[in-house]
Design a protein around this motif. Sequence first.
Motif, mmCIF file in Angstrom:
data_model
loop_
_atom_site.group_PDB
_atom_site.id
_atom_site.type_symbol
_atom_site.label_atom_id
_atom_site.label_comp_id
_atom_site.label_asym_id
_atom_site.label_seq_id
_atom_site.Cartn_x
_atom_site.Cartn_y
_atom_site.Cartn_z
ATOM 1 N N MET A 236 15.587 39.768 40.429
ATOM 2 C CA MET A 236 15.871 41.048 39.797
ATOM 3 C C MET A 236 14.908 41.282 38.648
ATOM 4 S SD MET A 236 19.401 42.186 37.963
ATOM 5 C CE MET A 236 19.235 41.410 36.390
ATOM 6 N N ARG A 237 14.331 42.483 38.573
ATOM 7 C CA ARG A 237 13.528 42.828 37.410
ATOM 8 C C ARG A 237 14.406 43.572 36.423
ATOM 9 N NH1 ARG A 237 9.868 46.264 39.147
ATOM 10 N NH2 ARG A 237 10.690 47.941 37.852
ATOM 11 N N THR B 207 15.666 45.993 33.741
ATOM 12 C CA THR B 207 15.208 47.290 33.233
ATOM 13 C C THR B 207 15.895 47.668 31.925
ATOM 14 O OG1 THR B 207 16.847 48.301 34.677
ATOM 15 C CG2 THR B 207 14.584 48.271 35.456
ATOM 16 N N TYR C 224 20.941 45.239 33.236
ATOM 17 C CA TYR C 224 20.681 46.184 34.323
ATOM 18 C C TYR C 224 19.329 45.867 34.938
ATOM 19 C CZ TYR C 224 24.321 48.904 31.999
ATOM 20 O OH TYR C 224 25.486 49.308 31.429
ATOM 21 N N GLY C 225 19.226 45.981 36.267
ATOM 22 C CA GLY C 225 17.926 45.690 36.860
ATOM 23 C C GLY C 225 17.813 46.138 38.305
ATOM 24 N N VAL C 226 16.620 45.910 38.862
ATOM 25 C CA VAL C 226 16.330 46.291 40.243
ATOM 26 C C VAL C 226 15.980 45.034 41.020
ATOM 27 C CG1 VAL C 226 15.028 47.893 41.672
ATOM 28 C CG2 VAL C 226 15.159 48.256 39.201
ATOM 29 N N ASP D 91 18.033 43.565 50.047
ATOM 30 C CA ASP D 91 18.556 44.531 49.076
ATOM 31 C C ASP D 91 17.471 45.118 48.190
ATOM 32 O OD1 ASP D 91 21.064 44.062 50.013
ATOM 33 O OD2 ASP D 91 21.439 42.410 48.621
ATOM 34 N N LYS D 92 16.253 45.076 48.637
ATOM 35 C CA LYS D 92 15.153 45.536 47.801
ATOM 36 C C LYS D 92 15.395 46.945 47.259
ATOM 37 C CE LYS D 92 10.172 45.600 47.630
ATOM 38 N NZ LYS D 92 8.916 45.349 48.280
ATOM 39 N N ASN D 93 15.028 47.142 46.001
ATOM 40 C CA ASN D 93 15.169 48.425 45.304
ATOM 41 C C ASN D 93 16.600 48.786 44.965
ATOM 42 O OD1 ASN D 93 12.439 48.819 45.272
ATOM 43 N ND2 ASN D 93 12.446 49.853 47.265
ATOM 44 N N LYS D 94 17.559 47.869 45.187
ATOM 45 C CA LYS D 94 18.937 48.174 44.823
ATOM 46 C C LYS D 94 19.115 47.967 43.314
ATOM 47 C CE LYS D 94 23.264 46.234 45.868
ATOM 48 N NZ LYS D 94 23.913 45.145 46.587
ATOM 49 N N HIS D 95 19.805 48.875 42.666
ATOM 50 C CA HIS D 95 20.068 48.729 41.232
ATOM 51 C C HIS D 95 21.362 47.964 41.037
ATOM 52 C CE1 HIS D 95 17.000 51.431 39.483
ATOM 53 N NE2 HIS D 95 16.965 51.839 40.743
ATOM 54 N N THR E 298 13.907 43.039 43.670
ATOM 55 C CA THR E 298 12.520 43.277 44.089
ATOM 56 C C THR E 298 12.161 42.607 45.405
ATOM 57 O OG1 THR E 298 11.836 41.394 42.789
ATOM 58 C CG2 THR E 298 11.679 43.529 41.725
#
Lengths: 353, 248
Positions: free
Chosen positions: A35-36, A38, A64-66, A72-76, A68
């Motif tokens: 997770m990146r 944010t 909170y993150g996305v 589940d890529k791009n899931k917040h 990568t």
Amino acid sequence: MNKKFLFILSIIVIVLSSLLIFTYNNDFLYKDDIMRITKIKTVKVETNKNSLNFKEKHYYQKIYGVITNGNDKNKHIKLDYESTYSSVVTDKLKVGDKVFVDNDNIEGLKRDFYVVLMISIFILLLYIVGQFRGLLSVISVLFNIIIFYIGIFLYFKGINLLVLVIIESILFACLSLTIASGFNKKTLSAILSVIISIIFILILLSIVILCTDYSGVNFNNLSFLTIPPKDIILPELLIGSIGAITDVAITISSSISELIDKDSKISTSALNHSSKQIGSDIMSTMVNVLFFTYICAELPLFILAIRNGYSFSNFMHENITLEITRFLVGSIGIILTIPITTFISIKVFKGGS
Amino acid sequence: MNIVLAIILFLLMIYIDFKRGIKLFLSLVFNFLILIVIFYMIVLGLNPIICAFLACLIISYIILYFVNGENIKTECSLKSVIIVLIILAISIFIMTKLSRIAGFGYESTEEISMFSYDIHIDFTSISICLILISLIGATVDASIAISSALYEVYQNNKHLEFKELFKSGMNIGKDILCTTTNTLLFVFLGDFMTLMIWFYHGHYSFLEIMSAKTFLAEFIKIMFSAIGCFLVIPITSYITTHSLLKKK
């Protein structure tokens, strides 16, 4: 010469920076979700007190993150995390960090980028200061790591660790010596000395271990191992000191070969004397290097223990002893190598002429 | 067992060089005591980074002036070590903050499970302090090796110009560089072996090892020891050459 230097330097810079960019974006290689971060929101700050009345701040955070990578890529997502002022076992997370996520828990930071960053700085400086010879030593380091890795692999296949380590050490010595100074009489006598020194050190250590049975040495540090620590301590000590032993061997044997080259009628006692002189220089260098690298490793545990009301003598008994043993064995190895190499080099060079 | 080993070490040191052996052994005992005092100062809550600096200064002073004597060589070495320490302290600070290697990794949880973690000391600065003190031995020794060798070269060839003298310093440096890289690498591998066996039992993949805090903390420590040596070589060569030629 200068053009060549710059040319190789620019190649190194290009290779290293592309490696860095790759490791920064290699999330797809991992099986775990990454997770990146944010946004970080600190929900609550609590102050705890431990038994000695040290006040410690605990930060309860919402991260909170996305995602990568993976399905589940791009899931917040939104996760809970608790960090502390001391960060003994937690990390202080920042926006932009990449962390591993497993079952809605933050497992730890993705740190591979920093490994590569460190290696890059290391190689760059090594080349700038040491030029081509510096690069050669990196190559021998690489070879050594490969041998080391194969050795560990064979160990899990059931081969005795001590036997493996002895064979490995001899291979290490042969490789790094041949790469550093080519195949000649100097290298030969250094390799012979390393082998004989290893045998001597093992005999000496076995005698000491037999007589004292590790009394006063505490293996708490190795408590995480699933195998008995006594099986691993001797091989570990040997590997830890083989680098220093090899260096001492080559330094002494090349200076003896220098001396004999300059004056072929030089007497054995004069050779002995000057090699002791050189030996005492290396001795203090190496011993100091080993001392600080080993003893300092205990600092974090020391602080944690004393701050928990542990007494100093308890700590000395239970934790620092193994590091001291490591240091002592390493230094004994180095110093034993000095007279052994002197003896063998004189035999090799004088016997041949 | 350690006492027996210490006696063997002492005898061997005396055998190689009586006077220097005793001095070296004494300096080790001193350094050990100083480390303990510094560790205690940190426990009492003093700033770890300042403590580390203080420790480094005292230790370099002992290694240089007590073991090697007071002269132009040791003076140059001390100057260069201080410069290197300042440069390194800044880079270590940045690196530790970035990679968050402070504290204990997952692998040591069992070892520290009996302690409370609420101790109110920031482990980031502890890590910085640890790296600084562990590299001081290697750095000081590379520095004194260069300055003494340069001094010898200068004594034998007084006509040498700045550029030539500096170049021979760098040449001597290359020898030390390879030696130190090797020594440090194997110290690292020795520690790493136990960790590796643990990683194997825990079925860690190569990539997971790279992200493990325990691994990275060790790795950064060893790398900075080596980098300290690399930096001290040109700086000592420069300062020693400069002050040798100025004396003339």
